[in-house]
Write an enzyme that holds these catalytic residues in place. Structure first.
Site, PDB file in Angstrom:
ATOM      1  N   GLU A  70       0.824  -1.214   0.000  1.00  0.00           N
ATOM      2  CA  GLU A  70       0.000   0.000   0.000  1.00  0.00           C
ATOM      3  C   GLU A  70       0.862   1.270   0.000  1.00  0.00           C
ATOM      4  O   GLU A  70       1.588   1.509   0.979  1.00  0.00           O
ATOM      5  CB  GLU A  70      -0.886   0.018   1.253  1.00  0.00           C
ATOM      6  CG  GLU A  70      -1.767   1.264   1.329  1.00  0.00           C
ATOM      7  CD  GLU A  70      -2.568   1.346   2.622  1.00  0.00           C
ATOM      8  OE1 GLU A  70      -2.143   0.757   3.635  1.00  0.00           O
ATOM      9  OE2 GLU A  70      -3.613   2.021   2.606  1.00  0.00           O
ATOM     10  N   GLU A  87     -11.937   3.209   5.824  1.00  0.00           N
ATOM     11  CA  GLU A  87     -10.809   3.471   6.711  1.00  0.00           C
ATOM     12  C   GLU A  87     -10.736   4.965   6.997  1.00  0.00           C
ATOM     13  O   GLU A  87      -9.814   5.652   6.560  1.00  0.00           O
ATOM     14  CB  GLU A  87      -9.507   2.960   6.063  1.00  0.00           C
ATOM     15  CG  GLU A  87      -8.356   2.898   7.040  1.00  0.00           C
ATOM     16  CD  GLU A  87      -7.084   2.373   6.407  1.00  0.00           C
ATOM     17  OE1 GLU A  87      -6.392   1.574   7.045  1.00  0.00           O
ATOM     18  OE2 GLU A  87      -6.767   2.766   5.271  1.00  0.00           O
TER      19      GLU A  87
HETATM   20  O1  LIG Z   1      -3.193   3.780   7.095  1.00  0.00           O
HETATM   21  C1  LIG Z   1      -3.617   3.133   6.143  1.00  0.00           C
HETATM   22  O2  LIG Z   1      -4.018   3.661   5.108  1.00  0.00           O
HETATM   23  C2  LIG Z   1      -3.689   1.695   6.192  1.00  0.00           C
HETATM   24  O3  LIG Z   1      -4.274   1.110   5.313  1.00  0.00           O
HETATM   25  C3  LIG Z   1      -3.077   0.969   7.295  1.00  0.00           C
HETATM   26  O4  LIG Z   1      -3.284  -0.384   7.100  1.00  0.00           O
HETATM   27  C4  LIG Z   1      -1.623   1.194   7.450  1.00  0.00           C
HETATM   28  O5  LIG Z   1      -1.293   2.385   7.995  1.00  0.00           O
HETATM   29 MG   LIG Z   2      -5.131   2.448   3.894  1.00  0.00          MG
END
Ligand SMILES: O=C(O)C(=O)[C@@H](O)CO
Ligand SMILES: [Mg+2]
Length: 259
Positions: free
Chosen positions: A143, A240
């Site tokens: 990522e 998220e």
């Molecule tokens: O912060 C993010 O974006 C994430 O996906 C976490 O898994 C890692 O910091």
């Molecule tokens: Mg993330």
């Protein structure tokens, strides 16, 4: 229709970790994800998952001393053994949770480090881990993360992620495309998604600035989510973000997508 995964390292922070599973199910999510389940025995996590009726979309492989400021160890030359042991642990949990993908956090650049050396270590680690994950039927992801929230992070652009994928040469290594990070670092969100679509196994959403709910900032998520649908993305959309009020109170943006 997009399918949403609740990121329990960001949502439902008022509840103990395992209680967040049922809360996410109650609120209409279809799956769960989080940084890591490792503080709980895998059997307990599996029980909570089963009771919730949700799927396990993803979690991160062990990423060093997170509370102490580390942000992954995958590019660090003196942590290769620890990284490999972390992959074993992640696979143990993934099998019990029937989780089909795990994400690697690349790490911070140590002061004065040789970037080529870090890249070599990262590529070597990913090559090895992608093969082990493939044997278990699990995708390995990396990522890119924005440098404003995590200054000094090794992997911060899709161009760099593409180069890493190319060097690793594995067909089991994918990109986790986090719209929030990519809006900060490069913009051009949908054209980049289209170009990398075959290599993107998971997406995550939050708005910018502030990393709040979709609709609290500058990213047009109405357009973005309908484009993901139109383009045939059928993976989970990881939520998220940091709720501005409470998780449940801030879920109005998701209502049009719940059937
Ligand atoms: O912060 C993010 O974006 C994430 O996906 C976490 O898994 C890692 O910091
Ligand atoms: Mg993330």
């Amino acid at each position: 229709m997009p399918k949403f995964s609740a990121n329990l390292s960001f949502l439902y922070q008022d509840l103990p970790f395992l209680d967040r599973f049922a809360a996410a199910a109650r609120d209409g999510f279809g799956a769960l994800e989080y940084l890591g389940p490792y503080a709980e025995p895998k059997e307990k996590v599996a029980d909570a998952l089963k009771a919730s009726g949700l799927k396990q979309a993803l979690f991160n492989v062990p990423s060093g001393d997170w509370a102490g400021g580390e942000r992954g160890i995958a590019c660090l030359p003196d942590r290769v053994e620890e990284f490999r042991a972390g992959i074993s642990l992640a696979l143990d949990y993934a099998k019990v949770l029937d989780c089909r993908q795990v994400n690697v956090i690349s790490g911070l650049v140590p002061e004065g480090a040789d970037l080529e050396m870090l890249e070599k270590v990262l590529v070597g680690n990913l090559k090895n881990a992608a093969a082990r994950c493939a044997d278990a039927g699990i995708k390995l992801l990396i990522e890119p993360i924005n440098l404003r929230d995590i200054p000094g992070f090794f992997l911060s652009s899709t161009a760099h992620a593409e180069r890493i994928l190319e060097k690793a040469g594995s067909d089991n290594l994918y990109i986790q495309y986090d719209f929030y990070h990519m809006q900060i670092m490069q913009g051009d969100l949908i054209p980049t998604f289209v170009r990398l679509k075959e290599k993107i196994a998971h997406v995550q959403i939050a708005d910018n600035p502030g990393r709040g709910e979709p609709g609290t900032g500058e990213i047009n998520y109405g357009f973005t989510l309908s484009e993901l649908d139109r383009l045939g993305y059928d993976g989970w959309v990881g939520c998220e973000y940091r709720p501005k009020a409470g998780t449940r109170e801030g879920l109005g943006w998701m209502k049009p997508y719940l059937t």
